[in-house]
Design a protein around this motif. Structure first.
Motif, PDB file in Angstrom:
ATOM      1  N   PHE A  96       2.407  -4.466   1.191  1.00 19.26           N
ATOM      2  CA  PHE A  96       1.625  -3.260   0.945  1.00 19.26           C
ATOM      3  C   PHE A  96       0.210  -3.592   0.492  1.00 19.26           C
ATOM      4  CE2 PHE A  96       5.789  -1.402   1.119  1.00 19.26           C
ATOM      5  CZ  PHE A  96       5.561  -0.141   1.648  1.00 19.26           C
ATOM      6  N   ILE A 197       9.484   5.340  -1.469  1.00  9.71           N
ATOM      7  CA  ILE A 197       8.299   5.217  -2.323  1.00  9.71           C
ATOM      8  C   ILE A 197       8.721   5.263  -3.784  1.00  9.71           C
ATOM      9  CG2 ILE A 197       6.118   6.262  -3.021  1.00  9.71           C
ATOM     10  CD1 ILE A 197       5.939   5.162  -0.245  1.00  9.71           C
ATOM     11  N   ALA A 221       8.302   0.846  -0.898  1.00 13.90           N
ATOM     12  CA  ALA A 221       7.175   0.443  -1.743  1.00 13.90           C
ATOM     13  C   ALA A 221       7.559   0.683  -3.196  1.00 13.90           C
ATOM     14  CB  ALA A 221       5.929   1.246  -1.391  1.00 13.90           C
ATOM     15  N   LEU A 226       2.837  -0.420  -4.892  1.00 12.19           N
ATOM     16  CA  LEU A 226       1.781   0.590  -4.838  1.00 12.19           C
ATOM     17  C   LEU A 226       0.580   0.157  -5.670  1.00 12.19           C
ATOM     18  CD1 LEU A 226       4.008   3.777  -5.126  1.00 12.19           C
ATOM     19  CD2 LEU A 226       2.974   2.837  -3.052  1.00 12.19           C
ATOM     20  N   ARG A 239      -6.099   2.781   2.366  1.00 15.14           N
ATOM     21  CA  ARG A 239      -4.811   3.017   1.709  1.00 15.14           C
ATOM     22  C   ARG A 239      -3.929   3.920   2.569  1.00 15.14           C
ATOM     23  NH1 ARG A 239      -6.460   5.594  -2.602  1.00 15.14           N
ATOM     24  NH2 ARG A 239      -5.852   7.661  -1.833  1.00 15.14           N
ATOM     25  N   ARG A 240      -4.526   4.986   3.106  1.00  7.01           N
ATOM     26  CA  ARG A 240      -3.754   5.886   3.964  1.00  7.01           C
ATOM     27  C   ARG A 240      -3.274   5.171   5.221  1.00  7.01           C
ATOM     28  NH1 ARG A 240      -7.363   9.891   1.810  1.00  7.01           N
ATOM     29  NH2 ARG A 240      -8.967   9.403   3.345  1.00  7.01           N
ATOM     30  N   LEU A 243      -0.137   3.124   4.408  1.00  8.44           N
ATOM     31  CA  LEU A 243       1.033   3.988   4.256  1.00  8.44           C
ATOM     32  C   LEU A 243       1.497   4.519   5.606  1.00  8.44           C
ATOM     33  CD1 LEU A 243      -0.122   5.905   1.066  1.00  8.44           C
ATOM     34  CD2 LEU A 243       1.751   4.245   1.198  1.00  8.44           C
ATOM     35  N   ARG A 244       0.554   4.882   6.463  1.00  8.41           N
ATOM     36  CA  ARG A 244       0.917   5.325   7.819  1.00  8.41           C
ATOM     37  C   ARG A 244       1.630   4.208   8.566  1.00  8.41           C
ATOM     38  NH1 ARG A 244      -4.041   5.482  10.456  1.00  8.41           N
ATOM     39  NH2 ARG A 244      -3.541   3.313  10.947  1.00  8.41           N
ATOM     40  N   ALA A 255       9.276  10.639   3.964  1.00 12.48           N
ATOM     41  CA  ALA A 255       9.179   9.699   2.844  1.00 12.48           C
ATOM     42  C   ALA A 255       9.914  10.288   1.650  1.00 12.48           C
ATOM     43  CB  ALA A 255       7.724   9.425   2.478  1.00 12.48           C
ATOM     44  N   ILE A 264      -0.217   9.394  -3.683  1.00 11.27           N
ATOM     45  CA  ILE A 264       0.472   8.790  -2.544  1.00 11.27           C
ATOM     46  C   ILE A 264       1.115   9.867  -1.689  1.00 11.27           C
ATOM     47  CG2 ILE A 264       2.302   7.211  -1.860  1.00 11.27           C
ATOM     48  CD1 ILE A 264      -0.092   5.793  -3.025  1.00 11.27           C
ATOM     49  N   ASP A 267      -1.538  11.392   0.379  1.00  7.25           N
ATOM     50  CA  ASP A 267      -1.932  10.484   1.456  1.00  7.25           C
ATOM     51  C   ASP A 267      -0.931  10.542   2.606  1.00  7.25           C
ATOM     52  OD1 ASP A 267      -4.201   9.591   0.165  1.00  7.25           O
ATOM     53  OD2 ASP A 267      -3.256   7.800  -0.662  1.00  7.25           O
ATOM     54  N   LEU A 268       0.346  10.518   2.287  1.00  5.02           N
ATOM     55  CA  LEU A 268       1.368  10.539   3.332  1.00  5.02           C
ATOM     56  C   LEU A 268       1.350  11.842   4.107  1.00  5.02           C
ATOM     57  CD1 LEU A 268       4.226   8.798   1.355  1.00  5.02           C
ATOM     58  CD2 LEU A 268       3.224   7.966   3.488  1.00  5.02           C
TER      59      LEU A 268
END
Length: 450
Positions: A96, A197, A221, A226, A239-240, A243-244, A255, A264, A267-268
């Motif tokens: 990550f 997550i 993660a 993270l 960061r995005r 995660l993608r 998720a 987070i 972002d997801l």
């Protein structure tokens, strides 16, 4: 085909390899096209399985699937090191954040969530009595494997790495993966696979999901992962992107969170990954995802109170109906659990309030049955309290004969214990006269519009 990687640089891996060769009938062939150090030399094959040995540690074996004959799943037989005593474990690989132990920064090998579920089950079946079985977060390389892959490990120190019983258990679990698909079947354009997550390095919550639901878990993660991501990523967009990529490498459009990481979650959601709670995972177990999507669209989302009934997995056509709130309230007041059960038996889905504890409706019911089965069962619950319940002129009429205090007051009966005895159906004596309770009873009718 299942590919198995054994590393000569890993003592536990070598012992698992020896047990693998003992547990099946293998044919041997010589691969002169590759150096012996890179998986060439003697190659072992049995039904749907190919085993090769390498000199390097697993986490340094980039592109290792290319050494095998068209595999669709690859397993690294490995050791686990840690302060966890006797442990058999499995996990996916990737980073990550910055890559400290193999692989590339912010990249992931393709996970195999369905096979991962099966190997955790198989480890539990074969583990020696003193060994625990678990799963770990995503925490090291390689990140370039070539096919869906995972590590299956013996832990957690030299004593266990040299334990033939532990090696045999891992070998048997790996062989149980022959013919197992890496991914769950596709449903409604997606799969029952989750990106995990949050939480610690070991993942009991996600393991519980594996064992108790029909969902699978890809990359995980942990909280420290993270933190690594936040320290490594140059900006929000990077960061995005990580995660993608973790979701894509998990084959996951969903998720599941442990703990609170609102940034987070945002972002997801921004990259098209739906963030769900464990309630969603449990409620949708056994319900086709296409039906989940349709019922959430027509009613409300699970997180907003949707719950699924027993008919959700078996009926293709439904209609949405309401029931009188006072009827549901009256039935729940008599027997809350029975009311919930009758709703669950007769519906595909229904809406609730107060974290799923209070049934309110609307209700999705099979077209051919309508709401009649629910009304019939609620009627039966009302009959426990009322003298009779009938259906007349579009309503339920619940009748009961009960003590009416106003009649007793009019007759001059003093309030107190005698009121209580009359209400209980017992006669009382007033001024030397025996008075029957029937004299002060009145029929009451409660109406529930349908």
């Amino acid at each position: 085909m299942l590919a198995i990687v054994v590393s000569r640089a890993d003592e536990a891996s070598e012992h698992v390899g020896e047990q693998l060769l003992e547990q099946a009938d293998w044919t041997e062939a010589i691969d002169d096209d590759r150096p012996d150090a890179d998986g060439g030399g003697t190659v072992y094959r049995t039904d749907g399985v190919e085993l090769r040995e390498f000199d390097a540690l697993h986490l340094d074996l980039d592109g290792v699937a290319a050494a095998f004959d068209d595999p669709d799943l690859l397993v690294f037989a490995s050791r686990h090191a840690g302060e966890t005593d006797e442990l058999l474990t499995a996990h996916h690989t990737g980073n990550f954040g910055a890559a400290e132990f193999g692989g590339a920064d912010g990249e992931f090998a393709r996970a195999c969530p369905n096979a991962h579920r099966r190997v955790v089950e198989a480890l539990s079946e074969h583990a020696p009595e003193e060994y625990a079985v678990g799963m770990e977060c995503t925490h090291h390389g390689p990140t370039d494997v070539g096919v869906p892959s995972m590590f299956v490990e013996v832990g957690s120190a030299e004593q266990q790495w040299r334990d033939p019983e532990a090696a045999r258990a891992v070998a048997r679990a790996i062989l149980d993966l022959a013919g197992v698909a890496p991914d769950a079947p596709r449903e409604d354009g997606t799969r029952r696979q989750l990106l995990g997550i949050g939480g610690g390095h070991y993942a009991p919550r996600f393991e519980r999901v594996l064992r108790e639901t029909d969902w699978t878990v890809g990359h995980i993660a942990a909280n420290w992962s993270l933190d690594d991501l936040a320290a490594w990523a140059d900006d929000d967009e990077q960061r995005r992107a990580v995660l993608r990529d973790a979701a894509e490498a998990s084959g996951a459009d969903f998720a599941l969170f442990e703990g609170e990481r609102p940034e987070i979650a945002a972002d997801l959601e921004s990259v098209g990954v739906r963030v769900v709670e464990e309630t969603f995972v449990r409620e949708t177990t056994g319900v086709p995802l296409q039906r989940v999507h349709a019922l959430e669209t027509e009613l409300v989302r699970v997180e907003d109170g949707l719950r699924f009934g027993d008919r959700a997995g078996e009926t293709d056509e439904w209609s949405v109906v309401d029931l009188p709130t006072d009827l549901l309230t009256a039935a729940s007041g008599i027997d809350r659990e029975a009311t919930r059960q009758c709703v669950e038996r007769s519906t595909l889905a229904f809406v609730t309030e107060q974290n799923g504890t209070v049934v309110t409706g609307p209700f999705a019911v099979p077209v051919e049955a309508g709401r009649r089965p629910i009304v019939d069962e609620l009627t039966a619950i009302l009959e426990r309290k009322y003298d009779s319940v009938t259906r007349e002129d579009g309503e339920l009429r619940a009748r009961e004969t009960a003590f009416d205090p106003s009649l007793a007051e009019t007759a001059g009966i003093p309030e107190g214990p005698k009121f209580g005895r009359l209400a209980a159906g017992e006669p009382v004596e007033v001024d030397g006269e025996q008075i029957s309770p029937e004299r002060f009873q009145r029929e009451r009718i409660r109406r529930f519009e349908l």
